[in-house]
Design an enzyme around this catalytic site. Structure first.
Site: not given
Ligand code: IMP
Ligand code: MG
Length: 179
Positions: A102-103, A106, A155, A168
């Site tokens: 994962e990048d 969150d 963010f 990106r």
């Molecule tokens: P989650 O499902 O809430 O854990 O979110 C995961 C996905 O949301 C990540 O793989 C990102 O693609 C996107 N994401 C979460 N936080 C950020 C951020 O701060 N900037 C940009 N994309 C984010």
């Molecule tokens: Mg992602």
């Protein structure tokens, strides 16, 4: 470049590319030590993890495979709470060690969705590696095995992370300037 403007938002430099590189390299070193002879399947979640996956895999020295899935939960700057699968998994993961890439983790909703899918397909072992981790936003209960850098609940854009599809390609990671 210490600030960038993307669409209507301004962002400031937060993590320099050299610090990203050293975080990625130490994750690779840890994996090289721990994943020997398990022939892991790295499963990178598109779009965000494409740069992280490429830079990490260049430094992985154990026998392995890489594949990609495309999942999406974010719209603009907020999670929608539901995850759609845009490109699925073709590999047979039964009995394999799978390392999710994962990048950023969150809320953990995206991760949970893939985890359940991999369990259903009977992966032998499921590990998680994320370049960035927001501990204050995480609501999941899965263990994150490899974390590059812990970040506050702000963010971010750059190095794979986007704001509404843009940013990106930035080599550094930037944080939103709150006004
Ligand atoms: P989650 O499902 O809430 O854990 O979110 C995961 C996905 O949301 C990540 O793989 C990102 O693609 C996107 N994401 C979460 N936080 C950020 C951020 O701060 N900037 C940009 N994309 C984010
Ligand atoms: Mg992602």
């Amino acid at each position: 470049m210490s600030t960038v403007t993307i669409k209507d938002k301004e962002f400031e430099l937060f993590i320099q590319s050299q610090d990203i590189t050293s975080a990625v390299n130490s994750m690779a070193a840890q994996m090289n030590a721990e994943l020997q002879s398990s022939n892991p399947l790295f499963l990178a979640i598109l779009n965000g993890s494409f740069l992280f996956a490429a830079d990490l895999l260049r430094n992985i020295k154990v026998e392995c495979e890489i594949s990609f899935v495309k999942l999406s939960s974010y719209q603009g700057m907020a999670t929608t709470g539901n995850v759609s699968q845009l490109i699925g998994m073709n590999e047979d993961v039964k009995g394999r060690t799978v390392v999710i890439l994962e990048d950023i983790v969150d809320t953990g909703i995206t991760l949970e969705k893939l985890f359940v899918d991999l369990e259903r397909k009977q992966a032998a072992s499921i590990k998680v590696a994320t370049l960035l981790f927001k501990p204050d936003a995480y609501t999941g209960n899965r263990n994150i095995d490899y974390v590059g850098i812990e970040v506050p609940n702000n963010f971010l854009v750059g190095y794979g992370l986007d704001y509404d599809g843009q940013g990106r390609n930035l080599e550094h990671i930037y944080t939103l300037i709150k006004k």
